[in-house]
Design an enzyme around this catalytic site. Structure first.
Site, mmCIF file in Angstrom:
data_model
loop_
_atom_site.group_PDB
_atom_site.id
_atom_site.type_symbol
_atom_site.label_atom_id
_atom_site.label_comp_id
_atom_site.label_asym_id
_atom_site.label_seq_id
_atom_site.Cartn_x
_atom_site.Cartn_y
_atom_site.Cartn_z
ATOM 1 N N ASP A 26 -7.159 -1.314 -4.462
ATOM 2 C CA ASP A 26 -8.204 -0.949 -3.498
ATOM 3 C C ASP A 26 -9.128 0.111 -4.086
ATOM 4 O O ASP A 26 -10.350 0.044 -3.938
ATOM 5 C CB ASP A 26 -7.582 -0.404 -2.208
ATOM 6 C CG ASP A 26 -6.750 -1.433 -1.467
ATOM 7 O OD1 ASP A 26 -6.987 -2.639 -1.659
ATOM 8 O OD2 ASP A 26 -5.872 -1.028 -0.695
ATOM 9 N N ASP A 58 0.855 -1.193 0.000
ATOM 10 C CA ASP A 58 0.000 0.000 0.000
ATOM 11 C C ASP A 58 0.887 1.238 0.000
ATOM 12 O O ASP A 58 2.023 1.203 0.490
ATOM 13 C CB ASP A 58 -0.909 0.026 1.232
ATOM 14 C CG ASP A 58 -1.923 -1.102 1.216
ATOM 15 O OD1 ASP A 58 -2.395 -1.450 0.120
ATOM 16 O OD2 ASP A 58 -2.230 -1.633 2.293
#
Length: 218
Positions: free
Chosen positions: A197, A168
């Protein structure tokens, strides 16, 4: 019909390539303790981290079995989404926009699954037992970790196929106004996320808000 296949899966391929290109660049160019970087002002920042769970760092259980179950769930979900999209493409009444939106969800799920499947195999030398996201209490796998010259044994996560972390990097750094009850001063959206995401979120939000367009009553 062929055009619908090309556009739908072209979107999936584009999101997958973009997601993986950014993740690989981040993983090979940044370290866990690097300071965050402002991308747009101070409210949108690049902040490298990894997580063992689902979208936005959420978890499904813990340890080896939680991670394995999550990876298997992703595989089953991806197979189901592909099957669903292939059926919908053949229906002329189904809008191309809905196929593209479904492709966003598919690309996001596949992007995060790719991390779990292959990153431990692709980047074995990047594993650091001293970083919190590589540690799992109760795993039974112990490795030495040195903190400021002091060495201690820590329990680390399982590694290998289907056990890799998800990379991330993006974070909104905006805060609620101080005068707001309960929320004042807290981050609006503290989770750190990636392109996969975002693709899943955009796809789900569009389905929710445009369901009357995608699923008109007969």
């Amino acid at each position: 019909m062929k055009k619908r296949y090309l556009i739908t899966f072209g979107v999936v391929l584009f999101i997958l390539i973009l997601d993986q290109a950014v993740k690989i660049w981040i993983k090979t160019s940044f370290s866990y303790d690097d300071p965050s970087i402002a991308l747009i002002g101070e409210w949108f920042r690049l902040n490298y981290v990894e997580n063992q769970g689902m979208a936005f760092g959420t978890q499904l259980g813990g340890g080896m079995w939680g991670k394995l179950l999550l990876s298997i769930f992703r595989i089953v979900a991806i197979i189901a989404i592909v099957y669903y999209i292939l059926k919908q493409i053949k229906k002329p009444e189904v809008k191309l926009e809905f196929l593209i939106v479904s492709g966003l969800v598919l690309a996001g799920a596949a992007g995060n699954l790719f991390d779990s499947m292959f990153y431990d195999l692709m980047f074995p030398t990047y594993f650091d037992p001293c970083i919190s996201y590589n540690q799992v209490e109760g795993s039974g796998i112990w490795e030495d970790c040195t903190y400021y010259g002091y060495t201690e044994a820590v329990e680390v996560r399982h590694r290998g196929f289907l056990f890799g972390n998800v990379v991330d990097m993006f974070q909104f750094y905006a805060h609620w106004p101080e005068w707001m009850p309960y929320l004042g001063g807290k981050q609006v959206f503290p989770a750190i996320w990636n392109i996969a995401d975002a693709a899943i979120s955009v796809g789900v939000i569009l389905v929710l808000f445009r369901q009357k367009v995608y699923f008109p009553k007969q």
